[in-house]
Design a protein around this motif. Structure first.
Motif, PDB file in Angstrom:
ATOM      1  N   GLU A 239       0.834  -1.197   0.000  1.00 18.46           N
ATOM      2  CA  GLU A 239       0.000   0.000   0.000  1.00 18.46           C
ATOM      3  C   GLU A 239       0.875   1.257   0.000  1.00 18.46           C
ATOM      4  O   GLU A 239       1.932   1.282   0.638  1.00 18.46           O
ATOM      5  CB  GLU A 239      -0.876   0.015   1.261  1.00 18.46           C
ATOM      6  N   PRO A 240       0.454   2.316  -0.683  1.00 19.03           N
ATOM      7  CA  PRO A 240       1.216   3.576  -0.619  1.00 19.03           C
ATOM      8  C   PRO A 240       1.233   4.133   0.812  1.00 19.03           C
ATOM      9  O   PRO A 240       0.265   3.970   1.554  1.00 19.03           O
ATOM     10  CB  PRO A 240       0.431   4.502  -1.552  1.00 19.03           C
ATOM     11  N   ARG A 241       2.308   4.757   1.174  1.00 21.60           N
ATOM     12  CA  ARG A 241       2.449   5.384   2.492  1.00 21.60           C
ATOM     13  C   ARG A 241       2.779   6.864   2.313  1.00 21.60           C
ATOM     14  O   ARG A 241       3.535   7.220   1.408  1.00 21.60           O
ATOM     15  CB  ARG A 241       3.578   4.721   3.299  1.00 21.60           C
ATOM     16  N   PHE A 242       2.235   7.671   3.181  1.00 23.74           N
ATOM     17  CA  PHE A 242       2.510   9.105   3.114  1.00 23.74           C
ATOM     18  C   PHE A 242       3.784   9.397   3.893  1.00 23.74           C
ATOM     19  O   PHE A 242       3.884   9.098   5.079  1.00 23.74           O
ATOM     20  CB  PHE A 242       1.339   9.905   3.693  1.00 23.74           C
TER      21      PHE A 242
ATOM     22  N   ASP B 210       5.750  14.795   2.530  1.00 23.07           N
ATOM     23  CA  ASP B 210       4.796  15.601   1.775  1.00 23.07           C
ATOM     24  C   ASP B 210       4.278  14.894   0.527  1.00 23.07           C
ATOM     25  O   ASP B 210       3.703  15.516  -0.354  1.00 23.07           O
ATOM     26  CB  ASP B 210       5.437  16.939   1.378  1.00 23.07           C
ATOM     27  N   HIS B 211       4.507  13.573   0.427  1.00 27.23           N
ATOM     28  CA  HIS B 211       4.028  12.845  -0.743  1.00 27.23           C
ATOM     29  C   HIS B 211       3.872  11.358  -0.417  1.00 27.23           C
ATOM     30  O   HIS B 211       4.334  10.886   0.617  1.00 27.23           O
ATOM     31  CB  HIS B 211       4.999  13.027  -1.920  1.00 27.23           C
ATOM     32  N   TYR B 212       3.202  10.626  -1.306  1.00 25.65           N
ATOM     33  CA  TYR B 212       3.006   9.193  -1.126  1.00 25.65           C
ATOM     34  C   TYR B 212       4.146   8.406  -1.761  1.00 25.65           C
ATOM     35  O   TYR B 212       4.639   8.753  -2.839  1.00 25.65           O
ATOM     36  CB  TYR B 212       1.675   8.754  -1.752  1.00 25.65           C
ATOM     37  N   VAL B 213       4.529   7.332  -1.067  1.00 27.45           N
ATOM     38  CA  VAL B 213       5.574   6.443  -1.562  1.00 27.45           C
ATOM     39  C   VAL B 213       5.045   5.017  -1.480  1.00 27.45           C
ATOM     40  O   VAL B 213       4.477   4.618  -0.463  1.00 27.45           O
ATOM     41  CB  VAL B 213       6.858   6.573  -0.708  1.00 27.45           C
ATOM     42  N   THR B 214       5.221   4.245  -2.545  1.00 31.68           N
ATOM     43  CA  THR B 214       4.830   2.831  -2.529  1.00 31.68           C
ATOM     44  C   THR B 214       6.096   2.006  -2.353  1.00 31.68           C
ATOM     45  O   THR B 214       6.928   1.932  -3.274  1.00 31.68           O
ATOM     46  CB  THR B 214       4.123   2.433  -3.833  1.00 31.68           C
TER      47      THR B 214
END
Length: 205
Positions: free
Chosen positions: A150-153, A156-160
């Motif tokens: 799942e993407p994680r915040f 300041d942005h989402y990272v998968t």
């Protein structure tokens, strides 16, 4: 005449003097001065706190049994995020399947193979059939579902992150859930979630 008036005033003056002394002695008993040894003012007498009032309790009267954070209606509001109950037999079968999956994920982790394709291929070799879904995501057959992380915040942005998640249907009321990624891997058993099956639902952002 003047002499007798002065003599009559003397008893009154003596009485007033005695009364003043008595008042000052009484006041000394309640005076808050300083501790001569430390130079610190004596503390005022303790006052009763609200918790000592009759009928007051610090705990909410609306806490539900098993509520995660004690909030009113926690279980009702978070029903979709809570796994279902497993029967004893189903839980035992789920543990057996978890014991089959764990060494495979351990091997993949040591080999640094945590991509979805590698994980899916390794678990299909155990004889599982990949999940097939129809309209609306309804499960039509199969038991194994392997997905990306799942993407994680972050900041300041989402990272998968790299890695794979595993959801295995053991029975309608029992799942094995697992993941493998660069830092670690884990294999668990649980009942299915109301809307997301074997996978824990994502948090809304």
């Amino acid at each position: 005449m003047l002499t007798s008036t002065r003599e009559r005033r003397r008893p009154f003056a003596a009485a007033a003097l005695l009364l003043g002394a008595a008042i000052s002695l009484t006041a000394c008993g309640e005076q808050r001065g300083t501790d001569p040894a430390a130079g610190i003012p004596n503390p005022p007498p303790p006052s009763s706190s609200p918790s000592s009032s009759p009928g007051f309790s610090g705990a909410s009267p609306y806490v539900e049994p098993g509520a995660g954070d004690g909030a009113p209606h926690y279980n009702e509001n978070n029903a979709g995020r809570l796994p279902g109950e497993m029967s004893a037999d189903s839980a035992e079968d789920a543990r057996k399947e978890a014991d089959r999956i764990r060494p495979v994920l351990r091997r993949l982790w040591k080999e640094k193979k945590w991509d979805v394709k590698s994980v899916r291929a390794a678990l299909l070799e155990l004889g599982y059939e990949e999940v097939r879904t129809g309209a609306g995501g309804k499960r039509l057959g199969g038991t194994l579902d392997v997905r990306g992380m799942e993407p994680r915040f972050e900041t300041d942005h989402y990272v998968t992150p790299e890695g794979a998640r595993v959801g295995l249907w053991v029975h309608d009321d029992a799942c094995v859930t697992a993941f493998v990624q660069k830092t670690n891997f884990e294999v668990l058993t649980n009942g299915p979630y109301m809307e997301s099956g074997c996978f824990e639902p994502s948090f809304a952002h």
